[in-house]
Design a protein around this motif. Structure first.
Motif, PDB file in Angstrom:
ATOM      1  N   ARG A  48       0.840  -1.206   0.000  1.00 23.20           N
ATOM      2  CA  ARG A  48       0.000   0.000   0.000  1.00 23.20           C
ATOM      3  C   ARG A  48       0.876   1.259   0.000  1.00 23.20           C
ATOM      4  O   ARG A  48       0.586   2.230  -0.674  1.00 23.20           O
ATOM      5  N   LEU A  49       1.976   1.255   0.779  1.00 22.52           N
ATOM      6  CA  LEU A  49       2.924   2.352   0.815  1.00 22.52           C
ATOM      7  C   LEU A  49       4.270   1.829   0.327  1.00 22.52           C
ATOM      8  O   LEU A  49       4.786   0.850   0.868  1.00 22.52           O
ATOM      9  N   SER A  50       4.812   2.452  -0.702  1.00 22.83           N
ATOM     10  CA  SER A  50       6.093   2.005  -1.256  1.00 22.83           C
ATOM     11  C   SER A  50       6.938   3.230  -1.576  1.00 22.83           C
ATOM     12  O   SER A  50       6.471   4.362  -1.496  1.00 22.83           O
TER      13      SER A  50
ATOM     14  N   HIS B 160      -4.409   4.105  -2.175  1.00 21.38           N
ATOM     15  CA  HIS B 160      -5.558   4.198  -1.280  1.00 21.38           C
ATOM     16  C   HIS B 160      -6.383   2.914  -1.360  1.00 21.38           C
ATOM     17  O   HIS B 160      -6.800   2.366  -0.359  1.00 21.38           O
ATOM     18  N   ASP B 161      -6.631   2.486  -2.552  1.00 21.48           N
ATOM     19  CA  ASP B 161      -7.340   1.235  -2.810  1.00 21.48           C
ATOM     20  C   ASP B 161      -6.914   0.776  -4.203  1.00 21.48           C
ATOM     21  O   ASP B 161      -5.939   1.274  -4.741  1.00 21.48           O
TER      22      ASP B 161
ATOM     23  N   LEU C 217      -7.211   4.208  -6.662  1.00 15.03           N
ATOM     24  CA  LEU C 217      -6.634   5.528  -6.461  1.00 15.03           C
ATOM     25  C   LEU C 217      -5.216   5.417  -5.900  1.00 15.03           C
ATOM     26  O   LEU C 217      -4.994   4.762  -4.889  1.00 15.03           O
ATOM     27  N   THR C 218      -4.266   6.082  -6.583  1.00 17.57           N
ATOM     28  CA  THR C 218      -2.865   6.090  -6.160  1.00 17.57           C
ATOM     29  C   THR C 218      -2.353   7.523  -6.172  1.00 17.57           C
ATOM     30  O   THR C 218      -2.660   8.290  -7.085  1.00 17.57           O
ATOM     31  N   PHE C 219      -1.574   7.868  -5.141  1.00 19.27           N
ATOM     32  CA  PHE C 219      -0.890   9.158  -5.069  1.00 19.27           C
ATOM     33  C   PHE C 219       0.613   8.901  -5.070  1.00 19.27           C
ATOM     34  O   PHE C 219       1.089   8.002  -4.365  1.00 19.27           O
ATOM     35  N   GLU C 220       1.363   9.676  -5.851  1.00 22.56           N
ATOM     36  CA  GLU C 220       2.816   9.539  -5.921  1.00 22.56           C
ATOM     37  C   GLU C 220       3.470  10.900  -5.713  1.00 22.56           C
ATOM     38  O   GLU C 220       2.951  11.921  -6.165  1.00 22.56           O
ATOM     39  N   ASN C 221       4.622  10.906  -5.046  1.00 27.49           N
ATOM     40  CA  ASN C 221       5.421  12.110  -4.828  1.00 27.49           C
ATOM     41  C   ASN C 221       6.849  11.828  -5.283  1.00 27.49           C
ATOM     42  O   ASN C 221       7.378  10.750  -5.008  1.00 27.49           O
TER      43      ASN C 221
END
Length: 182
Positions: free
Chosen positions: A53-55, A81-82, A85-89
């Motif tokens: 989930r967090l990488s 998130h599921d 939905l994905t958030f990247e920085n």
């Protein structure tokens, strides 16, 4: 080294050769002269399993750079998130030391990806670059109406952050692809 939990640690040595037919300005008032350049860099990377989930990923690189040297730090994180939905920085910092002068650049980016169905997704991306002092944004809708055939709607906007924050450029694009099969 591949770890049993899916993480990865790596060391890389990279030799590069570049021939410049004409000089170019790499940074404000710092020019790389024409000529042949051969340089070597060494990097260490750590990658957390992207199936989690967090990488994330971290890379530190040092080495020669044209007629000087460069230290580069690159960091990336992703949070899912599921399944939709994905958030990247992303963050990258370069410290460059040249006979013509030293400089530092920073780049920061954020992205989201939302998969509404297997055939329809939305992606947004914003990036800031300290060298050009610009912020760029991109918003993309992608619809796959049949296998190999897509419809894209893309909106791009760039803001100049030097001095005041003003719009420098924007565009709207529509792209249509069709997979032709006999």
């Amino acid at each position: 080294v591949n770890l049993e939990i899916g993480d990865w640690i790596g060391v890389r040595v990279r030799n590069r050769f570049e021939r410049l037919d004409e000089p170019f300005e790499i940074h404000k008032k710092i020019e790389i002269p024409e000529g042949d350049y051969e340089f070597t860099s060494y990097s260490l990377s750590i990658l957390a399993n992207e199936g989690r989930r967090l990488s994330g990923r971290a890379t530190y690189e040092i080495g020669e750079f044209f007629s000087g040297s460069r230290n580069r730090l690159s960091l990336r994180s992703a949070w899912k998130h599921d399944g939709r939905l994905t958030f990247e920085n992303d963050y990258e910092r370069n410290r460059v030391f040249l006979p013509q002068g030293d400089f530092t650049t920073n780049r920061l980016g954020q992205r989201f990806i939302l998969s509404l169905t297997p055939d329809f997704f939305v992606r947004g991306f914003v990036q800031w670059n300290s060298k050009s002092e610009l912020v760029g944004g991109n918003f993309l809708l992608n619809y796959r109406y049949r296998a190999g055939s897509d419809l894209y709607l893309v909106y791009n906007q760039v803001w100049d952050t030097e001095g005041d924050f003003r719009r420098a450029h924007r565009s709207l694009q529509l792209k249509f692809t069709y997979f032709w099969q006999r």
